[in-house]
Design a protein around this motif. Structure first.
Motif, PDB file in Angstrom:
ATOM      1  N   ARG A  29     -11.942  17.292   4.224  1.00  0.00           N
ATOM      2  CA  ARG A  29     -11.724  16.633   2.933  1.00  0.00           C
ATOM      3  C   ARG A  29     -10.857  15.382   3.020  1.00  0.00           C
ATOM      4  N   ARG A  30      -9.742  15.466   3.757  1.00  0.00           N
ATOM      5  CA  ARG A  30      -8.823  14.329   3.769  1.00  0.00           C
ATOM      6  C   ARG A  30      -8.095  14.212   5.098  1.00  0.00           C
ATOM      7  N   LEU A  31      -7.992  12.989   5.557  1.00  0.00           N
ATOM      8  CA  LEU A  31      -7.190  12.644   6.732  1.00  0.00           C
ATOM      9  C   LEU A  31      -6.149  11.623   6.290  1.00  0.00           C
ATOM     10  N   ASP A  32      -4.890  11.923   6.531  1.00  0.00           N
ATOM     11  CA  ASP A  32      -3.793  10.992   6.275  1.00  0.00           C
ATOM     12  C   ASP A  32      -3.130  10.710   7.613  1.00  0.00           C
ATOM     13  N   LEU A  33      -3.062   9.438   7.994  1.00  0.00           N
ATOM     14  CA  LEU A  33      -2.515   9.048   9.289  1.00  0.00           C
ATOM     15  C   LEU A  33      -1.379   8.057   9.099  1.00  0.00           C
ATOM     16  N   PHE A  34      -0.295   8.260   9.827  1.00  0.00           N
ATOM     17  CA  PHE A  34       0.798   7.287   9.843  1.00  0.00           C
ATOM     18  C   PHE A  34       1.286   7.088  11.269  1.00  0.00           C
ATOM     19  N   ASP A  35       1.422   5.829  11.648  1.00  0.00           N
ATOM     20  CA  ASP A  35       1.982   5.450  12.940  1.00  0.00           C
ATOM     21  C   ASP A  35       2.398   3.989  12.806  1.00  0.00           C
ATOM     22  N   PRO A  36       3.422   3.567  13.549  1.00  0.00           N
ATOM     23  CA  PRO A  36       3.805   2.161  13.448  1.00  0.00           C
ATOM     24  C   PRO A  36       2.663   1.187  13.740  1.00  0.00           C
ATOM     25  N   ASP A  37       1.841   1.457  14.793  1.00  0.00           N
ATOM     26  CA  ASP A  37       0.766   0.512  15.123  1.00  0.00           C
ATOM     27  C   ASP A  37      -0.517   1.164  15.658  1.00  0.00           C
ATOM     28  N   PHE A  38      -0.533   2.448  15.885  1.00  0.00           N
ATOM     29  CA  PHE A  38      -1.676   3.222  16.383  1.00  0.00           C
ATOM     30  C   PHE A  38      -2.100   2.844  17.800  1.00  0.00           C
TER      31      PHE A  38
END
Length: 160
Positions: A29-38
């Motif tokens: 249903r949902r993907l939430d991604l956080f990273d400074p620059d991946f």
């Protein structure tokens, strides 16, 4: 029946990528991604593109927050095509300067799975599956980051 979440610890890029791919495959249903620059994530890999396209074709929603989009713009043309093709289901936002000191990194799926690094300068972290209580705090952090961030990596009529 075991009620403890499955938690896997890792400390190498290979292990991070393996756990991250497991999470992507489990997302519906949902993907939430956080990273400074991946830069540490295989967003440009063929299999990741396929996983993301399958996820988005199934109606999943992808939200990516970052400090700096330059690495993605330079190194992940496949991911940029996914964003272009599924712009109605995939959004990217850049954090304001006031939040760019935040060093963590995490991906959340369906509010029950998480892969997180404790600091974006290191590979050490953990993956937790079927673990809504473990996901709760990073989900709150992501919601706050998302609220403060502005659209980024927007597609144009000529591509990106």
């Amino acid at each position: 029946m075991n009620s403890e979440p499955a938690i896997v610890h890792f400390d190498t890029r290979r292990e991070l990528e393996a756990q991250w791919r497991v999470l992507l495959a489990r997302a519906h249903r949902r993907l939430d991604l956080f990273d400074p620059d991946f830069a540490s994530f295989p967003l440009g890999a063929v299999d990741v593109e396929a996983l993301l396209r399958t996820f988005l074709r199934g109606g999943g929603v992808l939200r990516l927050a970052l400090h700096d989009p330059a690495h993605i713009e330079r190194h992940y043309p496949r991911f940029l095509r996914v964003l272009r093709d599924y712009g109605h289901l995939a959004q990217c936002r850049q954090t304001p300067k006031s939040l760019r000191h935040l060093p963590d990194s995490f991906t959340l799926a369906d509010e029950v799975h998480v892969v997180r690094r404790f600091h974006s300068d290191h590979m050490r972290g953990e993956a937790a599956f079927e673990a809504p209580t473990v996901v709760e705090l990073p989900a709150q952090r992501f919601a706050a980051l998302w609220e403060e961030s502005k659209p980024s990596l927007q597609s144009t009529a000529t591509g990106l």
